[in-house]
Design a protein around this motif. Structure first.
Motif, PDB file in Angstrom:
ATOM      1  N   ALA A  69      41.852 -62.103   4.619  1.00  0.00           N
ATOM      2  CA  ALA A  69      41.198 -62.396   5.852  1.00  0.00           C
ATOM      3  C   ALA A  69      40.211 -63.445   5.407  1.00  0.00           C
ATOM      4  N   ALA A  70      39.205 -63.223   4.569  1.00  0.00           N
ATOM      5  CA  ALA A  70      38.158 -64.322   4.290  1.00  0.00           C
ATOM      6  C   ALA A  70      38.576 -65.911   4.310  1.00  0.00           C
ATOM      7  N   LYS A  71      39.634 -65.893   3.624  1.00  0.00           N
ATOM      8  CA  LYS A  71      40.077 -67.238   3.406  1.00  0.00           C
ATOM      9  C   LYS A  71      40.810 -67.812   4.582  1.00  0.00           C
ATOM     10  N   LEU A  72      41.338 -67.163   5.399  1.00  0.00           N
ATOM     11  CA  LEU A  72      41.921 -67.517   6.830  1.00  0.00           C
ATOM     12  C   LEU A  72      40.731 -67.891   7.699  1.00  0.00           C
ATOM     13  N   VAL A  73      39.727 -67.067   7.822  1.00  0.00           N
ATOM     14  CA  VAL A  73      38.844 -67.435   8.870  1.00  0.00           C
ATOM     15  C   VAL A  73      37.994 -68.520   8.336  1.00  0.00           C
ATOM     16  N   SER A  74      37.607 -68.658   7.030  1.00  0.00           N
ATOM     17  CA  SER A  74      36.827 -69.876   6.417  1.00  0.00           C
ATOM     18  C   SER A  74      37.507 -71.070   6.592  1.00  0.00           C
ATOM     19  N   ALA A  75      38.934 -71.152   6.307  1.00  0.00           N
ATOM     20  CA  ALA A  75      39.655 -72.240   6.718  1.00  0.00           C
ATOM     21  C   ALA A  75      39.471 -72.717   8.352  1.00  0.00           C
ATOM     22  N   ALA A  76      39.776 -71.810   9.057  1.00  0.00           N
ATOM     23  CA  ALA A  76      39.481 -72.029  10.598  1.00  0.00           C
ATOM     24  C   ALA A  76      38.226 -72.535  10.929  1.00  0.00           C
ATOM     25  N   LEU A  77      37.054 -71.980  10.275  1.00  0.00           N
ATOM     26  CA  LEU A  77      35.563 -72.604  10.337  1.00  0.00           C
ATOM     27  C   LEU A  77      35.345 -73.969   9.868  1.00  0.00           C
ATOM     28  N   ASP A  78      36.089 -74.075   8.710  1.00  0.00           N
ATOM     29  CA  ASP A  78      35.978 -75.415   8.026  1.00  0.00           C
ATOM     30  C   ASP A  78      36.556 -76.532   8.950  1.00  0.00           C
ATOM     31  N   ALA A  79      37.581 -76.238   9.400  1.00  0.00           N
ATOM     32  CA  ALA A  79      38.321 -77.042  10.432  1.00  0.00           C
ATOM     33  C   ALA A  79      37.814 -77.225  11.638  1.00  0.00           C
ATOM     34  N   GLY A  80      36.880 -76.432  12.061  1.00  0.00           N
ATOM     35  CA  GLY A  80      36.545 -76.429  13.525  1.00  0.00           C
ATOM     36  C   GLY A  80      37.618 -75.801  14.401  1.00  0.00           C
ATOM     37  N   GLY A  81      38.480 -75.157  13.994  1.00  0.00           N
ATOM     38  CA  GLY A  81      39.388 -74.589  14.795  1.00  0.00           C
ATOM     39  C   GLY A  81      39.370 -72.938  15.190  1.00  0.00           C
ATOM     40  N   ARG A  82      40.015 -72.549  15.997  1.00  0.00           N
ATOM     41  CA  ARG A  82      40.142 -71.180  16.485  1.00  0.00           C
ATOM     42  C   ARG A  82      41.348 -70.471  16.011  1.00  0.00           C
ATOM     43  N   ALA A  83      42.107 -70.976  15.075  1.00  0.00           N
ATOM     44  CA  ALA A  83      43.055 -70.077  14.617  1.00  0.00           C
ATOM     45  C   ALA A  83      43.481 -70.689  13.055  1.00  0.00           C
ATOM     46  N   ALA A  84      44.133 -69.491  12.303  1.00  0.00           N
ATOM     47  CA  ALA A  84      44.694 -69.981  10.812  1.00  0.00           C
ATOM     48  C   ALA A  84      45.829 -69.084  10.640  1.00  0.00           C
ATOM     49  N   PHE A  85      46.721 -69.372   9.790  1.00  0.00           N
ATOM     50  CA  PHE A  85      47.992 -68.624   9.426  1.00  0.00           C
ATOM     51  C   PHE A  85      48.184 -68.949   7.984  1.00  0.00           C
ATOM     52  N   ALA A  86      48.933 -67.909   7.437  1.00  0.00           N
ATOM     53  CA  ALA A  86      49.149 -67.770   6.095  1.00  0.00           C
ATOM     54  C   ALA A  86      50.433 -68.729   5.654  1.00  0.00           C
ATOM     55  N   ARG A  87      50.485 -69.380   4.707  1.00  0.00           N
ATOM     56  CA  ARG A  87      51.579 -70.090   4.250  1.00  0.00           C
ATOM     57  C   ARG A  87      51.599 -69.672   2.536  1.00  0.00           C
ATOM     58  N   HIS A  88      53.095 -69.378   2.338  1.00  0.00           N
ATOM     59  CA  HIS A  88      53.284 -68.751   0.916  1.00  0.00           C
ATOM     60  C   HIS A  88      54.518 -69.485   0.625  1.00  0.00           C
ATOM     61  N   GLY A  89      54.640 -69.960  -0.615  1.00  0.00           N
ATOM     62  CA  GLY A  89      55.839 -70.570  -0.909  1.00  0.00           C
ATOM     63  C   GLY A  89      56.366 -71.482  -0.004  1.00  0.00           C
ATOM     64  N   ASP A  90      57.697 -71.578   0.613  1.00  0.00           N
ATOM     65  CA  ASP A  90      58.049 -72.365   1.306  1.00  0.00           C
ATOM     66  C   ASP A  90      58.048 -71.699   2.867  1.00  0.00           C
ATOM     67  N   ARG A  91      57.535 -70.618   2.943  1.00  0.00           N
ATOM     68  CA  ARG A  91      57.414 -69.755   4.192  1.00  0.00           C
ATOM     69  C   ARG A  91      55.921 -69.988   5.054  1.00  0.00           C
ATOM     70  N   ASP A  92      55.954 -69.923   6.347  1.00  0.00           N
ATOM     71  CA  ASP A  92      54.868 -69.825   7.033  1.00  0.00           C
ATOM     72  C   ASP A  92      54.953 -68.337   7.468  1.00  0.00           C
ATOM     73  N   HIS A  93      53.680 -67.557   7.560  1.00  0.00           N
ATOM     74  CA  HIS A  93      53.519 -66.180   7.773  1.00  0.00           C
ATOM     75  C   HIS A  93      52.722 -66.410   9.259  1.00  0.00           C
ATOM     76  N   TYR A  94      53.310 -66.481  10.232  1.00  0.00           N
ATOM     77  CA  TYR A  94      52.430 -66.577  11.445  1.00  0.00           C
ATOM     78  C   TYR A  94      51.656 -65.305  11.916  1.00  0.00           C
ATOM     79  N   LEU A  95      52.196 -64.148  11.507  1.00  0.00           N
ATOM     80  CA  LEU A  95      51.398 -62.975  11.842  1.00  0.00           C
ATOM     81  C   LEU A  95      50.455 -62.284  10.789  1.00  0.00           C
ATOM     82  N   SER A  96      50.287 -63.203   9.846  1.00  0.00           N
ATOM     83  CA  SER A  96      49.343 -63.055   9.021  1.00  0.00           C
ATOM     84  C   SER A  96      48.296 -64.052   9.224  1.00  0.00           C
ATOM     85  N   SER A  97      47.580 -63.842  10.117  1.00  0.00           N
ATOM     86  CA  SER A  97      46.749 -64.808  10.632  1.00  0.00           C
ATOM     87  C   SER A  97      45.394 -64.395  11.203  1.00  0.00           C
ATOM     88  N   ALA A  98      44.436 -65.565  11.461  1.00  0.00           N
ATOM     89  CA  ALA A  98      43.469 -65.387  12.084  1.00  0.00           C
ATOM     90  C   ALA A  98      43.131 -66.050  13.197  1.00  0.00           C
TER      91      ALA A  98
END
Length: 205
Positions: free
Chosen positions: A108-137
């Motif tokens: 949770a902390a990493k997703l929100v920090s990444a979104a804030l650093d990018a000046g954005g309003r959303a972020a999602f997890a990527r693990h290996g070769d898969r995007d996890h759109y519902l593990s998101s901020a």
């Protein structure tokens, strides 16, 4: 410290595992208990997204929020319900799918920090070769974007993330912990995850 609310997405019917998905167990623990614990590490408050009666989840210290605008809209209806229920002073919501019981402690902390650093309003997890759109901020300002898509009958979780230029946050894959971000969609998946977690515990992880 940024205030973050957590939302456990527990609204799916779980047909592929015979129903009642949130209360299916791994290692003697219900999936819902594991997800609520994950959310509680960095999120306050923790909510549960479900259209079942709130008393269904009475054992958990979490508000139950229904889909918006109505049931049957898929996970995005749950996300919109969670964003609408955000308390004053909390602008970020991180979602935890109930069928993904093992996520990084600091997700949770990493997703929100990444979104804030990018000046954005959303972020999602990527693990290996898969995007996890519902593990998101999601920032509360993303709610109108989701509402518009649902009004247009577009229920793809990827759609609002694309519209919001969401940041992909890569969590390193470790061969020693294959359970990370694994989904439990069937009875066989549950059994496989139980084996993984048993091995994880025996290695002292």
């Amino acid at each position: 410290m940024i205030a973050i609310a957590g939302l456990v997405l527990a609204g799916g019917e779980g047909r592929r595992m015979g129903g009642d998905k949130p209360f299916r167990q791994i290692g003697g623990r219900p999936l819902i208990a594991m997800a609520v614990e994950n959310a509680g590490r960095h999120c306050d408050p923790v909510m549960i997204s479900s259209n079942q009666p709130p008393e269904t989840f009475a054992a958990y210290d979490a508000r139950v929020v229904a889909d918006i605008p109505k049931a049957g809209q898929g996970p995005l209806g749950g996300v919109l319900g969670g964003l609408t229920a955000l308390p004053d002073g909390v602008d970020w919501l991180v979602t935890f799918p109930v069928d993904c019981p093992v996520v990084p402690d600091d997700m949770a902390a990493k997703l929100v920090s990444a979104a804030l650093d990018a000046g954005g309003r959303a972020a999602f997890a990527r693990h290996g070769d898969r995007d996890h759109y519902l593990s998101s901020a999601w920032h509360r300002e993303s709610a109108p974007v989701i509402a518009k898509l649902l009004a247009d009958d577009d229920r793809r979780v990827r759609a609002p993330l694309q519209a919001l230029d969401a940041v992909a946050v890569t969590f390193p894959r470790q061969e020693s912990d294959l359970s990370m971000f694994a989904n439990a969609n069937t009875i066989d998946d549950l059994a496989e995850l139980e084996k993984m977690l048993a091995g994880r515990s025996s290695k002292g992880m």
